[in-house]
Structures are given as C-alpha cells and as structure tokens.
Design an enzyme around this catalytic site. Structure first.
Site, PDB file in Angstrom:
ATOM      1  N   THR A  97       0.833  -1.202   0.000  1.00  8.53           N
ATOM      2  CA  THR A  97       0.000   0.000   0.000  1.00  8.53           C
ATOM      3  C   THR A  97       0.873   1.260   0.000  1.00  8.53           C
ATOM      4  O   THR A  97       0.553   2.241  -0.671  1.00  8.53           O
ATOM      5  CB  THR A  97      -0.933   0.010   1.224  1.00  8.53           C
ATOM      6  OG1 THR A  97      -1.717  -1.184   1.218  1.00  8.53           O
ATOM      7  CG2 THR A  97      -1.858   1.206   1.198  1.00  8.53           C
ATOM      8  N   HIS A 102       1.969   1.840  -3.462  1.00  7.60           N
ATOM      9  CA  HIS A 102       0.887   2.385  -4.290  1.00  7.60           C
ATOM     10  C   HIS A 102       0.621   3.859  -3.965  1.00  7.60           C
ATOM     11  O   HIS A 102       0.353   4.665  -4.854  1.00  7.60           O
ATOM     12  CB  HIS A 102      -0.400   1.579  -4.086  1.00  7.60           C
ATOM     13  CG  HIS A 102      -0.348   0.185  -4.629  1.00  7.60           C
ATOM     14  ND1 HIS A 102       0.153  -0.114  -5.868  1.00  7.60           N
ATOM     15  CD2 HIS A 102      -0.729  -1.010  -4.092  1.00  7.60           C
ATOM     16  CE1 HIS A 102       0.073  -1.416  -6.090  1.00  7.60           C
ATOM     17  NE2 HIS A 102      -0.453  -1.975  -5.021  1.00  7.60           N
TER      18      HIS A 102
END
Length: 339
Positions: free
Chosen positions: A43, A46
């Site tokens: 995450t 990202h």
C-alpha cells in the site's frame, strides 16, 4: 518542542524525510509507542506512485505495519502497560456503527487507517488507540513482529475458505502476503500449490523457499501446467495482486473458489460473467484483518511459519524512498524500516 524525523507523504509522488513534532496523547484511550520496526507495505508503494494506486491524506506520516514499546498511556488505556511490546491493528474502528455491531469492524463506516488517514509509524514515535493494540512477546525479533499486520490480513482471507489436506491452490503474486498465504497453505497439508509471479527477482526468491511450484505466466503456460497436473484446475485461487480476477476465474476448477485479496484501485479487467455462473464458482473478497490479530500473534510466537525468511532488507528512514522504488519494480520482498 521536541521533534523527530519522519517520512511524510506531501502529495502525489512526493515522500519527504523531515523533522516533525513528537506526537502527544490527546485522548484518555491513547498510547504513545516508540517504534522498533515498521515494515513497508505494498500500500505504501501504491500511495507514493504517480499516479497513485491508493489514496492517502497529504502531509501524513506513512507506515502502518509496526511493533514497538509502550512509553506512555492515557488514563483509560487499561488493556496495556508501559513497557509492553505491542503490535497494532492500523485500522481504527468506531465500535458503534452498523458494521461494527455486526462484528465487521474491518467494514466500519468511520474507519481510520494509520499511516493513510492519520500519522503512522515511519517515525520514532506513534500514537494510537489502545483498542487496536496487542501484546507480543519481547523474545520475538522486532522485524518479525512488525509482520503481524499483513499476517493477520492473510489469516482473515484463509479463514473465509475451508482448505483441506489434499486440495490444490494457486497464489497469484509472490510479494510478502502472497508468500505468507503460501506458507500457511503449505502448513495445511495441501497437495498441489502453485505460485504465479512475473518479476524475475521474486520468481527466484519464491523458488528458493521451496513452498510451491513457481510459474512465470509470461514465459510459461500457467493454465496448461495447472490443468495438466490437477486434471480439473485448482480448488482455490488467491489473487494477491488486485488485478487478476480474469486469470483467477480461468484457473479455478468447476465448483472452485476464488479469493480476491489484493487492492489496486487503478486496475480494470473485463470478465465473462458466464464463466462464474457456468463453473459455479464462489468468488470471495477479503479486506484487512477481522479479529485475527490474536491468531497472528500466536502464529508468530509459536514460530509456525518462518517470517524471517521473507525479510530481504532492514534500512533506516533515509533509505526509504529508494526502497519504495525498488519494491515497485519487484525487487525485494519484505523491507523493514528501523526509524
């Protein structure tokens, strides 16, 4: 004012290491934790991409997979003691909304994500609510303890299916959570296990773990190999990339189960819905951890799986931006930051 160095997400594609104020306890249910180790999550990769694959609040300290020592606590933080080593569920739930009352705190209508919605643990100190804090043995390597959060998420996904000895499974994506799922499946007595990965370094890393047959679907006919060896396709397919629902449906046998785990908000895939209907597939989403932190802590403390084998690097804060770039290229597996 006392300050500390932290990794602050300032906006799209911009992560800055800078001095920020040390956080303070502002509510009676909070605890102040000195961070021992914080793992980089996919995450985080990202969030810092341009364009981002996951949205975070600008000017937030990133980092949510961590362990540390409780250094101070509010008057109502009675589940934990100063000096305890703890791991943290980074998703703070309200406990009052309709989903919390349905025992689905991971679906809380007011959920706040550490290191995404509010300041996280790529820093020396972090403040969280005591209800998301779990004790873990001080005998555990802090770098391994920091893997409790992704392990709890992996356990949540596996708890949704009924894998039995002799079954077959495919895990698409050999990042940390994909490999954790593979480790847990391997322990379950599964008969045939396949790992699909395209990044060359991750292919080599997964092969060395000897958990499963590793297939690079760019270079090999994954569907042909799996169909040839199982005769019917896989009983279970886990997509840990967030983008391979079509491949997952194709690889699953009739009456099989597809578990969609990964999150990539930029991914869009066409799928022939009739394949799900005519194959009578079960398609199961799984999101975060749900009452699985105690289970994850027990797995870590027992040494049931070798999480240390997944850790490829331990770095300081200054090396974090470069490590995020490397992970985005499929280089490295689990990178631990020692703030």
């Amino acid at each position: 004012m006392e300050t500390m160095r932290a990794a602050v997400f300032e906006g799209v594609g911009k992560l800055v290491i800078k001095e920020v104020p040390v956080p303070e306890i502002t509510r009676p249910d909070q605890v102040l934790i000195e961070v021992e180790a914080c793992s980089i999550c996919g995450t985080d990769v990202h969030i810092t991409a341009d364009p981002p694959g996951y949205i975070a609040t600008p000017n937030t300290i990133l980092g949510h997979e961590f362990c540390g020592i409780v250094r101070a606590k509010g008057s109502q933080a009675d589940q934990i003691d100063i000096g305890d080593r703890v791991v943290i569920n980074p998703n703070n739930y309200c406990g009052k909304c309709v989903y919390c009352r349905k025992n689905l705190p991971n679906q809380c209508e007011h959920i706040e994500a550490l290191g995404i919605d509010y300041n996280g643990a790529f820093a020396k100190y972090c403040v969280v609510s005591d209800k998301v804090v779990y004790k873990i043995s001080k005998e555990i390597d802090p770098a391994v303890a920091a893997c409790a959060e992704p392990l709890a998420c992996a356990v949540n996904g596996l708890n949704k299916v009924d894998v039995k000895p002799g079954d077959s499974a495919v895990v698409i994506g050999s990042g940390p959570i994909g490999l954790m799922i593979a480790m847990l499946l391997h322990k379950s007595g599964i008969d045939r296990l396949y790992l699909l990965e395209t990044a060359p370094k991750r292919v080599c890393f997964a092969q060395k773990l000897q958990l499963a047959k590793v297939i690079n679907p760019i270079e090999e006919d994954a569907a042909g190999i799996i169909l040839g060896e199982t005769g019917i396709g896989a009983d279970f397919v886990f997509d840990v990339t967030g983008s391979q629902v079509t491949a997952s449906v194709n690889l699953a046998r009739k009456g099989g189960t597809v578990v969609l785990f990964g999150v990539n908000k930029q991914a869009r895939r066409e799928i022939a819905q009739c394949e799900i209907t005519t194959k009578e597939l079960r398609v199961q989403g799984t999101w975060l951890a749900n009452a699985t932190f105690p289970q994850a802590v027990k797995i870590i403390e027992s040494g049931a799986i070798d999480l240390r084998a997944l850790i490829t690097d331990e770095i300081g804060l200054d090396q974090l931006p470069a490590s995020l770039e490397a992970l985005a290229k499929g280089e490295g597996i689990k990178v631990i930051v020692r703030p």
